[in-house]
Design a protein around this motif. Sequence first.
Motif, PDB file in Angstrom:
ATOM      1  N   SER A 400      35.344  51.617  40.655  1.00  0.00           N
ATOM      2  CA  SER A 400      34.523  50.908  39.671  1.00  0.00           C
ATOM      3  C   SER A 400      33.475  50.051  40.358  1.00  0.00           C
ATOM      4  CB  SER A 400      35.404  50.035  38.782  1.00  0.00           C
ATOM      5  OG  SER A 400      36.079  49.050  39.553  1.00  0.00           O
ATOM      6  N   GLY A 401      32.476  49.655  39.580  1.00  0.00           N
ATOM      7  CA  GLY A 401      31.475  48.719  40.062  1.00  0.00           C
ATOM      8  C   GLY A 401      31.887  47.316  39.667  1.00  0.00           C
ATOM      9  N   VAL A 402      32.413  46.541  40.621  1.00  0.00           N
ATOM     10  CA  VAL A 402      32.923  45.205  40.330  1.00  0.00           C
ATOM     11  C   VAL A 402      31.754  44.229  40.252  1.00  0.00           C
ATOM     12  CG1 VAL A 402      34.476  43.363  41.076  1.00  0.00           C
ATOM     13  CG2 VAL A 402      35.066  45.760  41.526  1.00  0.00           C
ATOM     14  N   TYR A 403      31.718  43.447  39.178  1.00  0.00           N
ATOM     15  CA  TYR A 403      30.679  42.427  39.047  1.00  0.00           C
ATOM     16  C   TYR A 403      30.832  41.417  40.186  1.00  0.00           C
ATOM     17  CZ  TYR A 403      27.355  39.333  36.785  1.00  0.00           C
ATOM     18  OH  TYR A 403      26.248  38.572  36.512  1.00  0.00           O
ATOM     19  N   PRO A 404      29.716  40.830  40.688  1.00  0.00           N
ATOM     20  CA  PRO A 404      29.800  40.003  41.894  1.00  0.00           C
ATOM     21  C   PRO A 404      30.831  38.881  41.860  1.00  0.00           C
ATOM     22  CG  PRO A 404      27.511  40.486  41.416  1.00  0.00           C
ATOM     23  CD  PRO A 404      28.310  41.035  40.270  1.00  0.00           C
ATOM     24  N   THR A 407      34.974  39.108  37.760  1.00  0.00           N
ATOM     25  CA  THR A 407      35.628  38.912  36.464  1.00  0.00           C
ATOM     26  C   THR A 407      35.716  40.180  35.628  1.00  0.00           C
ATOM     27  OG1 THR A 407      33.501  38.180  35.540  1.00  0.00           O
ATOM     28  CG2 THR A 407      35.013  36.475  36.342  1.00  0.00           C
ATOM     29  N   PHE A 408      34.884  41.166  35.910  1.00  0.00           N
ATOM     30  CA  PHE A 408      34.949  42.435  35.189  1.00  0.00           C
ATOM     31  C   PHE A 408      34.330  43.519  36.050  1.00  0.00           C
ATOM     32  CE2 PHE A 408      31.087  40.247  33.755  1.00  0.00           C
ATOM     33  CZ  PHE A 408      30.114  41.206  33.952  1.00  0.00           C
ATOM     34  N   ALA A 409      34.461  44.762  35.594  1.00  0.00           N
ATOM     35  CA  ALA A 409      33.939  45.887  36.372  1.00  0.00           C
ATOM     36  C   ALA A 409      33.509  47.006  35.445  1.00  0.00           C
ATOM     37  CB  ALA A 409      34.993  46.396  37.351  1.00  0.00           C
ATOM     38  N   MET A 410      32.539  47.804  35.917  1.00  0.00           N
ATOM     39  CA  MET A 410      32.105  48.997  35.197  1.00  0.00           C
ATOM     40  C   MET A 410      32.923  50.181  35.709  1.00  0.00           C
ATOM     41  SD  MET A 410      30.246  50.729  33.055  1.00  0.00           S
ATOM     42  CE  MET A 410      28.925  49.604  32.541  1.00  0.00           C
ATOM     43  N   ARG A 428      37.731  43.972  31.653  1.00  0.00           N
ATOM     44  CA  ARG A 428      38.033  42.658  32.199  1.00  0.00           C
ATOM     45  C   ARG A 428      39.109  42.727  33.279  1.00  0.00           C
ATOM     46  NH1 ARG A 428      38.546  40.087  26.241  1.00  0.00           N
ATOM     47  NH2 ARG A 428      40.709  40.771  26.541  1.00  0.00           N
ATOM     48  N   ARG A 429      38.938  41.925  34.303  1.00  0.00           N
ATOM     49  CA  ARG A 429      39.971  41.784  35.325  1.00  0.00           C
ATOM     50  C   ARG A 429      41.227  41.150  34.743  1.00  0.00           C
ATOM     51  NH1 ARG A 429      38.548  37.380  39.643  1.00  0.00           N
ATOM     52  NH2 ARG A 429      38.907  36.141  37.760  1.00  0.00           N
ATOM     53  N   SER A 430      41.081  40.221  33.826  1.00  0.00           N
ATOM     54  CA  SER A 430      42.199  39.418  33.338  1.00  0.00           C
ATOM     55  C   SER A 430      43.301  40.236  32.692  1.00  0.00           C
ATOM     56  CB  SER A 430      41.699  38.366  32.348  1.00  0.00           C
ATOM     57  OG  SER A 430      41.055  39.003  31.243  1.00  0.00           O
ATOM     58  N   ASP A 431      42.949  41.283  31.923  1.00  0.00           N
ATOM     59  CA  ASP A 431      43.984  42.059  31.236  1.00  0.00           C
ATOM     60  C   ASP A 431      43.655  43.545  31.112  1.00  0.00           C
ATOM     61  OD1 ASP A 431      41.970  42.021  29.347  1.00  0.00           O
ATOM     62  OD2 ASP A 431      43.099  40.875  27.849  1.00  0.00           O
TER      63      ASP A 431
END
Length: 761
Positions: A400-404, A407-410, A428-431
């Motif tokens: 995935s493309g992790v946001y810098p 907190t989330f990724a594509m 989301r990374r959280s859940d």
Amino acid sequence: MARRAVSIAVTAVVFGLSACLFHCGGGGGDSADGGDATVDGSNLFGDGMSVTSLTINPQNPTVAVTVADGVVSTNPITFTATAAGGAVPASFTLDRGELGTLGASTGVFTASGNVPGVGTVTAIDTAASASDGGALSASTNVTVTISMSQNGKPAGDAGTGTLGGNNGVGGNDYGSAIDQSTKAILDGPATIPANASELGFLYPYDQTVWPQGILAPLVQWQSTHASATTAVKIHLAEKGFTFDGYYAAPGWTNQPVDESAWSKALYGNQGDPLEVDLWITDGKTSWGPITEHWVVARGVLQGTVYYNSYNSQFSGSGNGAVLAIKPGAIAPSLAIPGSNTDCHVCHEVSANGGSLFMMDHTYTTEGSYDLTANGTQIQSYAGGTTAPDGTANDAKFVWSGVYPDGTFAMTSSTHTVVYTTLNSDLYRRSDGAAVTYQSGITETGWSNVVTQAVTPSFSPDGRHLAFNFWSGAGDGTTVARGGHSLDVIDFNCGQGSVDGGSAVQCGGNAYAFSNLRELYYDPNRYMGWPGFTPDSKGIIFHDAVKSGSGGWPDDQISTWTGAEAELWYTDLGSTPQPLRMNSLNGRDASNTSYLPTNASHPDDTILNYEPTTNPIASGGYFWVVFTSRRMYGNVATGDPWSGYTGAPIPKKLWVAAIDINPTPGKDPSHPAFYLPGQEINAGNSRGFWVVDPCKANGNSCVTGDECCNGFCRQGDGGALVCSSNPGGCSQQYEACTTDADCCGAGTLTCVNGHCAQKSPN
């Protein structure tokens, strides 16, 4: 002590004192050229004579240092201050403490022998009073030159074992000392080799750009006289520094460069080429020299590289592990404590160095880990389960493309060997749920435009997303190409609404994608693994020449079973100019390969894959780490796709310098170097370069990029600590918003929020 201790000791002196130079200022003097400086004013001393100028002597002296087999020899010099023909009491300062010591009251300078170079000595008249109009000062330059020689292995250097390869770079350890008659042959007249087969370099490559702080390379060569070789001489030369190393080398064709000499050469370089010469002898005749010229980037590589390693000694399963290595380290470490009990691979890391996503042996179950908290697991995304929004967790974050900010990724959708069947979207990374699930966030411009984005990647500023546009409706202008294109789309989530506009954190609830455009298309090739340059203006990507043939469902952008690829660069302009990075891939200006060959390696210029870039520019360059199956000189020469047999294999990580602000249409890359410290017998791939988690104010530091507030300055105790903005201009690696924030009158530029040197002309 072992080799590592010797290297660190020298480096620590240079880093510490250089850092003080960057942050403390000191002793600049009043003469722009460092020559005979005079300062007008009034000063009464002794007999009451009025003095209007001060002179420092001697003027522009050169101090010669010899280092023979580790023994430093030099003669101190004494600086004095005079006015009106007489000596005056003065205090003395030196702006480059790594060059030596200077008595503050005596003016006695003694060179350390750590590095060559030019420093500024300043004398300040201490007899002046406020009523005299202030103290006078004068400055001059002091030049330190070093002539170094070493016969055999340096004393006290026990070598470094085999984990990262002998001396961290594989091959032979230092040869033993040679006798004087053999030395005389190597220093005397030599037979010039008829061609590169008789005597020629295999590694490193000519014109390689080296950063400071990296371990010394293993010089490797080929020779028709190899079996008869008994000794070798390595010569280094640059302005103010020479080194001659003599080693017994019975039948050898590789030899490490002396670590102490290497450190002196890198930290003492004054912008001129670093020359390396090699001679060999059979005890009767010597052949050589063969010569290369290298470039020294005046900056240290920042951050950490996280990578997949197979057959690693860190993996208790004897299979795969995710390891971490800092440039300049002698060996890697396990990225997540406790993950050595099973095969853990297929990882992604946020650019801020805080979050790591990693998959286990099931190739469906993943986890996210907090790198700021010793790898504590943030969340598990177990295969066969669903996230709160009902989407399958299976391989959701792989590639995935992790946001810098992590907190989330594509999601990367399908078309890789391990993949999720979900359409590409932000999770989301959280859940593991979609960012729009019960969060009040709306998303526009994506789901009705792109269905499958393969190996996506966010830019360091969070404002662009690059990907292989495999399928989707498009936007009416840009269409999906079934794997044959590299595209980019803009992303806005309210970045800049916090932290004065410099943060990447999303500051609003509207996540908007727009301005989809195609950067590169080739109907005969597949693109993947894009990595943005730190300024978010360019992309380095994997351009597949040939797909893999392993029978996997999707082998188009793989790195195994015969897959072949080159690394390319493209800008993000309105009319992008994608081009092959010939120099990095292994081709010269005439498009001819300069890489060594054998029956298993007929053309290694097409064995380069999976690039990522260091988010911090350093020494005037961007830096890319990539996977390559090329020959590593004469150390790793076997089948590029061989299994793990307990011998050195070619699948390794390499690093190359990339020009900042490259000329359109011109290759911005430079020849690559092997990343030292890797396990020499392991197969290593997918280097993911990120900054280290930042430090709060008060923590020790060397440079500003280590600090959350972006500044590393002297604390109350004199040591360098992370600090808030002290005001004034920012030094190299310190925080900035525009070029105007950086010191150096145009010599520094603001890149990804940090001041960086500009590329050499």
